[in-house]
Each structure stands twice: as structure tokens, then as C-alpha cells.
Design a protein around this motif. Structure first.
Motif, PDB file in Angstrom:
ATOM      1  N   LEU A  27      36.215  26.942  33.316  1.00  0.00           N
ATOM      2  CA  LEU A  27      37.125  27.148  34.469  1.00  0.00           C
ATOM      3  C   LEU A  27      36.705  25.858  35.737  1.00  0.00           C
ATOM      4  O   LEU A  27      37.736  25.396  36.209  1.00  0.00           O
ATOM      5  CB  LEU A  27      36.841  28.263  35.117  1.00  0.00           C
ATOM      6  N   LEU A  28      35.708  25.474  35.863  1.00  0.00           N
ATOM      7  CA  LEU A  28      35.198  24.534  36.763  1.00  0.00           C
ATOM      8  C   LEU A  28      35.638  23.128  36.308  1.00  0.00           C
ATOM      9  O   LEU A  28      36.027  22.256  37.240  1.00  0.00           O
ATOM     10  CB  LEU A  28      33.602  24.533  37.101  1.00  0.00           C
ATOM     11  N   VAL A  29      35.281  22.939  35.122  1.00  0.00           N
ATOM     12  CA  VAL A  29      35.694  21.470  34.367  1.00  0.00           C
ATOM     13  C   VAL A  29      37.403  21.474  34.481  1.00  0.00           C
ATOM     14  O   VAL A  29      37.806  20.597  34.847  1.00  0.00           O
ATOM     15  CB  VAL A  29      35.221  21.387  32.989  1.00  0.00           C
ATOM     16  N   LEU A  30      38.075  22.573  34.211  1.00  0.00           N
ATOM     17  CA  LEU A  30      39.517  22.629  34.105  1.00  0.00           C
ATOM     18  C   LEU A  30      39.932  22.254  35.661  1.00  0.00           C
ATOM     19  O   LEU A  30      40.893  21.641  35.825  1.00  0.00           O
ATOM     20  CB  LEU A  30      40.006  23.800  33.850  1.00  0.00           C
ATOM     21  N   LEU A  31      39.210  22.995  36.579  1.00  0.00           N
ATOM     22  CA  LEU A  31      39.637  22.583  38.072  1.00  0.00           C
ATOM     23  C   LEU A  31      39.447  21.142  38.353  1.00  0.00           C
ATOM     24  O   LEU A  31      40.315  20.583  38.961  1.00  0.00           O
ATOM     25  CB  LEU A  31      38.857  23.540  38.928  1.00  0.00           C
ATOM     26  N   GLY A  32      38.327  20.621  37.731  1.00  0.00           N
ATOM     27  CA  GLY A  32      37.814  19.353  38.255  1.00  0.00           C
ATOM     28  C   GLY A  32      38.786  18.377  37.391  1.00  0.00           C
ATOM     29  O   GLY A  32      39.238  17.209  38.078  1.00  0.00           O
TER      30      GLY A  32
END
Length: 180
Positions: free
Chosen positions: A83-88
Motif C-alpha cells: 500500500l505504501l509503495v503504491l502510494l509512492g
């Protein structure tokens, strides 16, 4: 290959002050997000799926999390990290080079500053200084702590506390008086 329990116990020995643990709930996700931003470029098309360094790193990290012997924690950590990588990736795709670097470098620096504030309270260096695997264990530790707060796997939480010691608040006045 150490299992999740061994890794969490080792990491927890560096994280017994509750203020330090609290800073990790902000700092670790911010660092993972920032790395996701920075590694979202370059994008290489591979069929219908674009490939980025962040996607490759996430795949390797997911494989590592899922092979630590505690599937539910591996899945939860992989999901949170993804989720954090996708947001990035989203942030990277919606900003030019200056914005991409500002979000990536800025988030990384601020995340680490927050971590170091926590370790000031702890009175100990970060775990990764002694074992680079701590960089992977950080997201797993934060995920486990969040799940423990929700009542998940009470026996694991108790085992970590038994082996690493209880959490509390380090007395900074006493530490300053005795030079620690």
C-alpha cells in the motif's frame, strides 16, 4: 534463516520505550513510502505491467516476509508495504522531477529524523546498525505491534515481552544524571 519470532524478539530488544515504538508508527511507514517514491522511477514496460525498481524491491521483500514462518504476519506486512509503495508510485506519477525528489528525499529524511528522536528516548542505537536485516524487520515490527494492539496473536506478544523485556518509559532525567 531466522523466523519471525526470533527477528521480532531481536528487534524488540532495541525498542522497549513506548515513545520509541510510537515514533516507529510514523517513521517506518514514512521511510517505506519515501523509498517507494524514489524507486518508482524509472518505469520499464513489460507487457501490460509497468516494472519499477520499487516493484522489484517489493517482490523481494514480500518473498522474505512470507517465508519467516508466520503467514498471517507475512501477508499483513506485505499488504501494508505494498500500500505504501503504491502510494509512492502514485505520488511519483503525479509530480515532475523536483516534486518526485522532494517527496522521496524529504520523506526519507523526515522519517529517519523521527526514528532518531525515538531512539533518543530509547537510549539505544537503531537495530539495523548491528544487523542490516533490521531494515526489513522494521515494517514487520510495526505491523505486528499494530496487530497486537488489535488483539492478534497474544501468545506471540507475550513471548516477545518475556524475551525482550517489558515496554515502559526510560527516565531521561536519571539517564542524564548517570551519563546514559
Amino acid at each position: 534463516m531466522r523466523n519471525a519470532t526470533e527477528l521480532l524478539v531481536q528487534y524488540a530488544t532495541y525498542h522497549r520505550d513506548r515513545r520509541n515504538i510510537a515514533t516507529h508508527f510514523i517513521g517506518v511507514p514514512l521511510i517505506v513510502f519515501a523509498v517507494g517514491v524514489l524507486l518508482a522511477r524509472p518505469v520499464s514496460p513489460l507487457g501490460a505491467w509497468p516494472v519499477t525498481p520499487a516493484g522489484l524491491a517489493l517482490g523481494l521483500a514480500a518473498a522474505w516476509y512470507l517465508t519467516r514462518g508466520l503467514a498471517s504476519l507475512g501477508v499483513a506486512t506485505t499488504a501494508a508495504t505494498a500500500l505504501l509503495v503504491l502510494l509512492g508510485h502514485w505520488v511519483s506519477a503525479h509530480h515532475g522531477t523536483a516534486g518526485w525528489l522532494a517527496w522521496g528525499v524529504g520523506g526519507f529524511v523526515v522519517g529517519w529524523l523521527i526514528q532518531f528522536v525515538g531512539h533518543y528516548y530509547e537510549g539505544r542505537k537503531p537495530a539495523f546498525v548491528d544487523d542490516l536485516v533490521g531494515l526489513l524487520v522494521g515494517p514487520m515490527f510495526v505491523t505486528a505491534e499494530a496487530l497486537f494492539a488489535l488483539g492478534w496473536n497474544r501468545p506471540l506478544a507475550q513471548e516477545i515481552e518475556r524475551r525482550a523485556g517489558p515496554t515502559g518509559y526510560r527516565d531521561l532525567h536519571y539517564a542524564a544524571a548517570v551519563g546514559r
